[in-house]
Write an enzyme that holds these catalytic residues in place. Structure first.
Site, PDB file in Angstrom:
ATOM      1  CB  CYS A  87      -0.980  -0.064   1.169  1.00 47.49           C
ATOM      2  SG  CYS A  87      -2.412   1.015   0.963  1.00 47.49           S
ATOM      3  CG  HIS A 195      -3.321  -3.768   3.363  1.00 47.02           C
ATOM      4  ND1 HIS A 195      -2.330  -3.059   3.986  1.00 47.02           N
ATOM      5  CD2 HIS A 195      -4.075  -2.861   2.705  1.00 47.02           C
ATOM      6  CE1 HIS A 195      -2.472  -1.770   3.734  1.00 47.02           C
ATOM      7  NE2 HIS A 195      -3.520  -1.615   2.958  1.00 47.02           N
ATOM      8  CD  GLU A 197      -0.373  -5.536   5.847  1.00 46.98           C
ATOM      9  OE1 GLU A 197      -0.065  -6.129   4.793  1.00 46.98           O
ATOM     10  OE2 GLU A 197      -0.808  -4.362   5.872  1.00 46.98           O
TER      11      GLU A 197
END
Lengths: 220, 79
Positions: A87, A195, A197
């Site tokens: 990002c 994302h 994560e």
């Protein structure tokens, strides 16, 4: 695997990155502040997290890419060590010139926040080897400036070299060729808007991001 | 000395904000607007009195930080 997360003023996915890396590697990453000028010794992996570094002033990632820690990150990249930008981290790597192209305001002008269907465009990389045999993933996106742009010549080159790693199944932001993630020519630096994560625990609503960190662990 | 720097998207790069501005102007009845492009104006106050040398330094600043050469062009006015 010894890893580090670079923290800028305005980073807001640094803790998620920390937790994902700790979960997958069994070792907490070093959290490195942007004003530091050196990295910890013996790093196997650097992650540049999402957020709104420097308030997105001037252009997203522009200030962060010129901050005190970046010469050390760029020097570390030159050794061939893997670096992942997610990002805002993708924007920072593109602004640093470590990745081709630029991220612009979403074509629809809206901030997009949703679970994005993705396809793995190249699973023969150190970031995606654990996705081999899987083509469809769902990983969250949350951004205002994820509209990937590059000139025709660059696009042709990165398509030909297999540097496009992820594509959107449903283009949320106007990115050319539905590009969601790209890699540098040497194959050690990747940037992506989704994302991973935020997709490493069943409580996140999905675990499709785990294989990315497992790929890195496998190649370290 | 002052430098005024205009940063704008290169021709051919889609400008969604400019397109939204043009759309809003059409909604207000300004139908003569064929297109709008949105850019930035950056003003720098500079020390020194050699305008040529200063402009060369500003040009370097534009290339290194103030614009992104992948998508943007710029022009510099010194005064």
């Amino acid at each position: 695997m010894k890893s580090a997360v670079i923290v800028f003023p305005g980073s807001n996915c640094d803790r998620d990155a920390h937790d994902a890396l700790k979960r997958v590697t069994g070792q907490a990453p070093a959290m490195v502040w942007h004003q530091d000028t050196t990295l910890p010794e013996g790093l196997d992996f650097i992650m540049i997290p999402g957020g709104f570094s420097y308030g997105d002033y001037l252009r997203c990632g522009a200030m962060a890419s010129r901050s005190a820690i970046m010469p050390a990150v760029i020097a570390h990249a030159a050794t061939g060590a893997p670096i992942l930008g997610v990002c805002n981290g993708f924007q920072i790597l593109a602004e640093s010139g470590l990745l081709p192209g630029a991220l612009m305001r979403n074509a629809g002008l809206n901030f997009v926040c949703e679970k994005a269907p993705l396809t793995v465009a190249n699973s023969n990389t150190r970031f995606t080897s654990a996705y081999a045999g899987r083509s469809d993933l769902t990983i969250p996106i949350a951004h205002h400036d994820g509209n990937y742009n590059a000139d025709e010549e660059t696009l042709e080159r990165i398509e030909g070299e297999g540097q496009i790693i992820f594509r959107y199944g449903r283009n949320p932001n106007g990115s050319v060729h539905d590009i969601a993630g790209v890699m540098n020519e040497n194959g050690n630096i990747m940037g992506m808007m989704p994302h991973p994560e935020r997709a490493v625990d069943v409580n996140h609503g999905g675990t499709d991001g785990l294989a990315l960190f497992e790929s890195l662990l496998g190649s370290a | 000395m002052k430098a005024r720097i205009h940063v704008y998207l290169k021709p051919g790069v889609l400008d969604p904000q400019g397109a939204a501005v043009a759309g809003a102007l059409h909604n207000m009845g300004y139908n003569e607007v064929e297109a709008a492009r949105q850019g930035k104006l950056i003003e720098l106050d500079l020390t020194g009195d050699n305008a040529d040398a200063a402009k060369a330094r500003v040009d370097e600043m534009c290339a290194k930080l103030l614009s992104n050469p992948v998508i943007e062009s710029y022009s510099i006015e010194m005064s």
